[in-house]
Write an enzyme that holds these catalytic residues in place. Sequence first.
Site, short mmCIF file in Angstrom:
data_model
loop_
_atom_site.label_atom_id
_atom_site.label_comp_id
_atom_site.label_asym_id
_atom_site.label_seq_id
_atom_site.Cartn_x
_atom_site.Cartn_y
_atom_site.Cartn_z
N HIS A 1 4.98 5.76 11.55
CA HIS A 1 4.47 5.63 10.17
C HIS A 1 3.54 6.83 9.96
CE1 HIS A 1 3.29 4.01 6.42
NE2 HIS A 1 2.93 2.78 6.77
N ARG B 1 11.26 3.79 3.43
CA ARG B 1 10.89 2.81 4.48
C ARG B 1 12.13 2.00 4.81
NH1 ARG B 1 5.75 -1.20 4.55
NH2 ARG B 1 4.83 0.78 5.17
N ARG C 1 0.80 -1.23 0.00
CA ARG C 1 0.00 0.00 0.00
C ARG C 1 0.83 1.27 0.00
NH1 ARG C 1 -2.68 -3.90 1.71
NH2 ARG C 1 -0.68 -4.42 2.60
N THR C 2 1.80 1.34 0.90
CA THR C 2 2.49 2.62 1.08
C THR C 2 3.26 2.97 -0.19
OG1 THR C 2 2.68 2.04 3.41
CG2 THR C 2 3.98 3.92 2.65
N1 CP Z 1 -0.28 0.03 5.77
C1 CP Z 1 0.93 -0.31 5.28
O1 CP Z 1 1.97 0.28 5.66
O2 CP Z 1 0.91 -1.28 4.33
P1 CP Z 1 2.16 -1.76 3.51
O3 CP Z 1 3.12 -2.41 4.47
O4 CP Z 1 1.64 -2.71 2.47
O5 CP Z 1 2.80 -0.55 2.89
#
Ligand code: CP
Length: 302
Positions: A129, A101, A51-52
């Site tokens: 986050h 990240r 997602r991110t």
């Molecule tokens: N919510 C979130 O950080 O999802 P991802 O780890 O898929 O980026």
Amino acid sequence: MLNRSLVSITDFNREEYLKVLSVAADFELNSYQNLLQGKVIATLFFEPSTRTRLSFESAINRLGGKVIGFSDSQTTSVTKGETLNDTIRVISNYAELIVMRHTLEGSARYASEISRVPIVNAGDGANQHPTQTLLDLYSIQKTQGTLENLKIFMVGDLKYGRTVHSLLMALSEFNTTFYFIAPDELKMPVEYKLHLEKKGLKYYESKELEGSLGEADIIYMTRVQKERFSDPIEYERTKNAYVLKDSMLCGTKDTLRVLHPLPRVNEIHPDVDANPKAYYFQQTENGVYIRQAIISLILGLK
Ligand code: CP
């Protein structure tokens, strides 16, 4: 916010949260704007993400910008021993803004002290986050009509969950009452509870999920994060601590919404997905508008 890094949610203040939410609402009405034409954004993911990373990249593409970066540091010169310091020094010559990240707590702050361009923290270990928090605030405001005076239930891995740590800090600006539901091994760390006490905010702790949800405005479910455990036995003991089922939402408020940063493993049963109180997939869409807002405000395009 202009030219500032976003490493911790506390790098922005309450007024700035509300500004980001307001600009995100504009992007929700009109997501395709050429504000980033001719600009390059780097997305450096030293830890997996769906997602991110992809919502940042969607946000950049919708704004007409170009993305460089990597989703797997094993394809970079990190494998030859290049340090994070050198990596950031180099990439800050290639982009107007870096989204990063990393597995290590504090890595984003460290990068922001080296980088010539702003750093946006897309998650650093169990620490923070902040962009997830802003999309969570946006989701809460959209579904509840306000951020003030809400009862927020945080469930699951409250020890290692960076999303709940950031969200608690932000919501503490809005007179929230918190309910922490976690097994002993995964309780909310004491420093966050001390922060609430200093602000005069109420919080309650429990190990029981079932039968406790009637007061909730938001249930914020979290995954037990296998990748943060040093002891696999402890992970096995706690991994299925809570499973939210559709039947458990009987008797909850009509306005209740269930949020989850995702990915989920077992903690929300698929039978919840069809319940109108389930909001976690709409929540992911909100991430695109929030990330458009964050980039635009930091680069002075809004
Ligand atoms: N919510 C979130 O950080 O999802 P991802 O780890 O898929 O980026």
